[in-house]
Structure formats: C-alpha cells, structure tokens
Design an enzyme around this catalytic site. Structure first.
Site, PDB file in Angstrom:
ATOM      1  N   CYS A   1     -30.257  12.699 -23.577  1.00 14.21           N
ATOM      2  CA  CYS A   1     -29.141  12.148 -24.339  1.00 14.21           C
ATOM      3  C   CYS A   1     -27.939  11.849 -23.453  1.00 14.21           C
ATOM      4  O   CYS A   1     -27.146  10.955 -23.760  1.00 14.21           O
ATOM      5  CB  CYS A   1     -28.745  13.113 -25.450  1.00 14.21           C
ATOM      6  SG  CYS A   1     -28.603  14.837 -24.928  1.00 14.21           S
TER       7      CYS A   1
ATOM      8  N   GLU B   1     -27.212  25.996 -27.274  1.00 15.92           N
ATOM      9  CA  GLU B   1     -26.266  24.949 -26.856  1.00 15.92           C
ATOM     10  C   GLU B   1     -24.968  25.023 -27.662  1.00 15.92           C
ATOM     11  O   GLU B   1     -24.396  24.007 -28.035  1.00 15.92           O
ATOM     12  CB  GLU B   1     -26.896  23.568 -27.004  1.00 15.92           C
ATOM     13  CG  GLU B   1     -28.174  23.392 -26.197  1.00 15.92           C
ATOM     14  CD  GLU B   1     -28.758  21.989 -26.303  1.00 15.92           C
ATOM     15  OE1 GLU B   1     -29.095  21.415 -25.266  1.00 15.92           O
ATOM     16  OE2 GLU B   1     -28.875  21.487 -27.437  1.00 15.92           O
TER      17      GLU B   1
END
Length: 638
Positions: free
Chosen positions: A408, A309
C-alpha cells in the site's frame, strides 16, 4: 473568522465550506528545492516502478482475468490488491494535472480500460469477491476490503475529474456506477454495517463534491454514524482495531489500527464540512489534539504496535518498536489538512510539515524505487539489503524494499507527492496563507475578487529565510499570512518597507494594497537544537533528540568515530548545543563503556565514558542511504 464558500480547486480535498479553501494544482506550482526534487523522482522513476510491479505481480492482470470470466483461477495478491491499482491511477492523474505527458496519458487510459472491462453489469467491481468460486459479495465486511477498494477507485476518479474535466476515458462513470450500487446496498434500508477498513467515507464525500450527487455524501454520513456501534464482529484485538468500539462523536483520541483511524477521521471531517455538523467537528478536533499530544512520535509517525499496526496507549512511544507505517502518516496528513481547512489553526500545518519531512520523505529511497513500510526510530542491528527483484514481507524489510506483499505504501507515497502542490497554500475572503514553504509560484483570486500573483523564493529547510515577492498590483488591501511553526521562537517578519517584527508561532500577517515588486520576508530560526520528550514517554526518558527546522536528525553508525562499535554506546553532551559545521549538523558525543557483568541488575554500576568528540548526524529521511547501519534518533544525555 467567517466561513467561506469555496470554488473548485484542483486538489484532493475540496470542502464546500470551511475557514480556508485550498489552492490547487492550477494555482500553485512548486518550482524548486527539496520537494521539487522529490516530485521529479516520483514522476520519472516511481510511477513506472509501481506500474512494473503491479503488472509483474498480477494485481493489474487480475482485472483482465475478471473481464475474461476466468476468476478465481489465476488471481494473485491479497484481497485488497485492487486498491493499489486505484492509488496508482490517482497518482498518475495528479501527475498529469501537473505536467502534460502523452505517454503517461496513454498508460493511464489503457489501465482504466482494463479496470472498466472488469465491472459487472450492476456496477460491482472487485476482483476478489462475487464470482462463482469466490466468496460472496459483502460477506466479509471485517476483512474483505471491498468498500475500501471502492473508495480508492472513487479517489482516482475524483483526481481525474479535477485534473481533466470531461475526460472521455470513462473512469468517472465506472466510479459512479459502483457508488450507486453501494448506496443501494448500504443505504438506510440496506445492510446496516461498515467496512472493516475505513476509507470509503472520505472518498464518497469527494465523489459527491465532484458530481454534485448528495446521495454519496449521505451514504458517507451513514457510514460515519454507524461506526462504533458494534456492527462488525469482535476480533482478537477488539473492535477498537477498526474503530467499531466507540461512536466517532464520543471518542477522545485515535485508537486501533493507525491507518484506519486516520482515514475514518478524514471522512468524518469531510462529512462534518458538508453537513455543517459542529459537534462532530468539535469531537474530531479533540481527538486530533489528544493524538498529537500523546500518541505521535517526534517524526510525526503514528502507531507503536507491530502486531495490529495500531496506536498504543497514551505516551506509549518506544523508538525501537515504532511501527510508524508510511500509510498511517499519509492518512494523518489527510486528517490534519481537512481540520486545517475547517478551523484554520496553524498547528495542523505544523504536524503536516513534520510528517512530510520525517516520514513521507523517509519512506522512498533517493532513487524512488525502494520504500520503507514501517519507519523505526532506532535500528539496533544493521539491516539486510533487499533484493531489488524480490517481494518483501511488509514490515520485515530491514532496509528499503522495492515491493511488498502488502504494498500500500509505494502508491500512497506516489499520490501524495504528485498532489503536493495542493498542500502549499490556502485562502480566505481577503487573505492568503502560506502553509508549507518551498520555491513556488502562486496565482489565485481571493474570495473578495482580488487577483494575487506571488513568487516564493527560499532554500528552506536548509535555510530559514522565505521571501515572498508580489508580482501584481492590488486593487484593494489584502492580507498575506505566513505560518510560524511552533518550534520557531524568535522568528522575524520583515514587511515591504523593511520594518522587522519578531513574531510568535501561528501566523504572521501583513495587510496592505500590495504593489508589484513588494517583498515580505520571514526568517525562521533553523539552527540545530536539542529537544526532550515528555517525561511520561518512558522509553526515551533522559534522552535528547536533535532537530533543525522541521527536520529530525539521527545518529547513524557509518558516522561514528573509528573504534566505536555501535550507536548504543553514545552519550550526548548537552552542555554544548548541536551546530552546523561544513554543511552537516554536529553534536558532541562521548562513548560510554558499561562494565561486563554476568547479571545486569547488580545495583549501581560505574560506567566509564571517553571525552566528548564531535560527531555528525544525518537527516532522518536520509538514513540508510549509504548502506546497512545502526541508527537512533533519541540519544541518552550525559
């Protein structure tokens, strides 16, 4: 431009000093247009959707188990699932700051009560660590996310304290007890380390600003100074993954996990503002500029590596492998906003606008109940519709999904939209800046004591005209500044006397003792335009993208002419510019027909192409709203 001393607006970031101060929810109200629609969906659908999934997946009930002494049995979710509850609370707090809602207020208080009941006597609060049968406290700083979760709790408490000062729900007390413990444990004489996921730094500073407790700001400073000194264990992706490879002051560009990098930079900017640390601010300015120029997608998205990521190297921005996590873009906005307040440069607002329209707006569905976790710029095969009743792996959902194992992004989007009014305008001693354009009302008192009342009327970004009406006579001259985006060559400012002036990117200004009824107008050229990438971005060399105002457009397979198989066969005819036709952006595309071959590397192969035809594009933030499709932003030029 001199530094100003700020008051305490109802806003997510309130530095005590800076070039500009934010105008908060009590001073700015978005009243219509694109963003008001998004905020309405957020309030009426998204918040309830998040609450449902937090309950259903057990992430909120984890606090009930903790309060009842029943952990670890029955705990559900990842080690950081507590943080999603806190982000939800923050979103609700900002929404209640916009509109009174007794039912939502009751939900907020009930949720806070469940969280508070799980707090340990010494202030510790985390459902994944510290109890018999669980991993000990602070024993896995690389991956445990204890401080990260605490940070989101602090930000929820800050939002509540600013929107409802003196509220008796107890959230601020819960936060300060935990913050006091963290200062005891991680202070100068405590554990000399940091959290593997930065976030607590910016949260501690904001908590210090709200409470007036300098100890919290000092702890944030310690965390920033320790970062990059090798205090965390090395991992397969290297310490750069969590920015522990190079001290913050020495770094030249953001690197590693994109969310972590931007949250750390936000916290460092907050520390710099509170400690008057010019060298630290200069380092952050350098890192922001290099990251924007070399490691940011045309959408404003950041992060080109899926496995970690993370940011790639300079100009490593492949559209089909873009990770461009929604949360990374929200963190990028937070970093840019703090730099804007510190330095006053319109370039920060330009990136915020680009990121808002092309990542934050892209993630949630029109209904506000499904989301993209990652935001690709090129979809090669039609996605699979997500089951609305099933949790998806985080980045593997090929279309927007209702919830993720790592979820998230939904509450992060929710808290951003709920607080968006606070990103519209800023002020100085005798200046007011419009940073983002939307229909709005603005009522504030400038630093010199002048009361200003404005109404903003616009259909931006559908139309480039923004009219700002003054609703109150001024006692003395003051300056209205309107942001001119970097793409807006040929923008025209018209003052209240009707005199037009061509203005350059940056800020266009009018200074006078305004009278009620005066109107300042700026016309931004939002006609569709082709753009090309820096030639060092290998993946899109020879291709063009289309922008209209701040909005990036995409070619979606559902709009292809009959007989065309896929967006991969399209070539853009750059001899004729893109244009508006019947309310849509249209480009001329030719269909290419590559020859079939047993081996694709046999030298220069002739390629047939049909005559160009007009094909409509779709705003990137609306792609896949009409069902599964292939899509691309960058189109090879003919």
């Amino acid at each position: 431009m001199s530094l100003i001393k700020t008051t305490a607006p109802v806003a997510p970031a309130v530095p005590s000093t800076g070039r500009l101060r934010p105008l908060g929810l009590g001073e700015v109200r978005i009243t219509g247009g694109y963003w008001a629609g998004r905020q309405r969906v957020n309030a009426t659908a998204t918040l309830a959707h998040i609450a449902h999934w937090l309950e259903r997946e057990g992430w909120l009930p984890n606090f009930d188990l903790a309060a009842a002494g029943r952990l670890p049995d029955g705990r559900r979710g990842r080690e950081f699932s507590d943080s999603e509850v806190y982000k939800y609370l923050e979103a609700v707090a900002w929404q209640l700051g916009r509109d009174d809602d007794p039912a939502l207020e009751e939900t907020f208080r009930n949720t806070v009560a469940r969280v508070a009941a799980a707090q340990e006597p010494d202030g510790y609060l985390d459902t994944a660590f510290g109890r018999p049968g669980q991993t000990p406290r602070w024993s896995d700083l690389e991956w445990g996310h204890e401080l990260y979760c605490a940070g989101h709790l602090f930000q929820a408490a800050v939002a509540r304290a600013r929107t409802r000062p003196g509220a008796d729900d107890g959230l601020l007390a819960v936060a300060t007890r935990l913050a006091d413990l963290i200062c005891d444990v991680f202070g100068e004489d405590g554990i000399r380390s940091v959290c593997g996921h930065p976030e607590v730094e910016t949260a501690l500073v904001e908590l210090g600003r709200v409470t007036g407790e300098p100890r919290y700001i000092e702890q944030a400073r310690l965390f920033v100074e320790r970062r990059g000194t090798g205090v965390l264990r090395d991992i397969e992706w290297g310490r750069s993954y969590y920015q522990d490879d190079v001290p913050v002051r020495e770094a030249d560009v953001l690197r590693g996990h994109a969310v972590r990098a931007n949250y750390l930079s936000s916290g460092a900017a907050d520390v710099a503002a509170e400690t008057a640390d010019g060298p630290l601010l200069a380092a952050l300015s350098r890192q922001w500029a290099n990251t924007a120029a070399r490691r940011t997608y045309i959408t404003g998205g950041q992060g080109s590596h899926h496995q970690d990521e993370a940011f790639g190297d300079d100009f490593e921005l492949p559209p089909d492998r873009a990770y461009s996590e929604t949360c990374a873009s929200i963190a990028s906005i937070q970093f840019s906003w703090r730099m804007l307040l510190a330095e006053g440069d319109a370039a920060y607002s330009d990136l915020i606008e680009r990121t808002l329209y092309n990542v934050v707006a892209t993630s949630p569905s029109a209904e506000g109940t499904a989301f993209y976790y990652a935001n690709t710029l090129h979809r090669r095969t039609p996605g699979e519709p997500a089951d609305p009743d099933t949790v998806s792996p985080r980045a593997e959902a090929s279309l927007r999904a209702p919830w993720f194992e790592v979820s998230c992004c939904p509450p992060n989007v929710a808290r951003t939209l709920a607080s968006l009014d606070a990103y519209v305008a800023t002020a100085g001693e005798d200046t007011l800046q419009l940073q983002q354009y939307a229909p709005a009302t603005i009522v504030t008192v400038l630093g010199g004591g002048e009361r200003v009342e404005l109404t903003v009327e616009t259909e931006y970004p559908a139309d480039g005209r923004i009219a700002v009406r003054v609703d109150r006579d001024a006692d003395a001259p003051w300056t209205m500044q309107l942001r001119v985006p970097a793409w807006a060559d040929g923008a025209v400012l018209t003052d209240p006397d009707g005199a037009p002036t061509t203005v350059r990117p940056g800020y266009a200004a009018v200074t006078r003792a305004f009278r009620a009824g005066d109107v300042v107008t700026i016309d931004l050229p939002v006609a569709p335009r082709f753009v090309r990438a820096d030639p060092r971005i290998d993946a899109v060399r020879g291709s063009v993208a289309v922008e209209r105002g701040p909005v990036v457009y995409a070619l979606e397979s559902v709009d292809l002419p009959e007989g065309w198989d896929d967006v991969a066969t399209a070539l853009a005819d750059t001899g004729r510019p893109p244009r508006d036709e019947a309310g849509r952006v249209v480009v001329d595309l030719a269909r290419r027909t590559p020859p079939e071959a047993a081996w694709p590397y046999a030298g220069q192969q002739p390629e047939a192409a049909d005559a160009p035809v007009a094909v409509p594009l779709v705003p990137y933030h609306d792609w896949a709203e009409r069902g599964p499709s292939t899509m691309r932003i960058w189109i090879p030029a003919s």
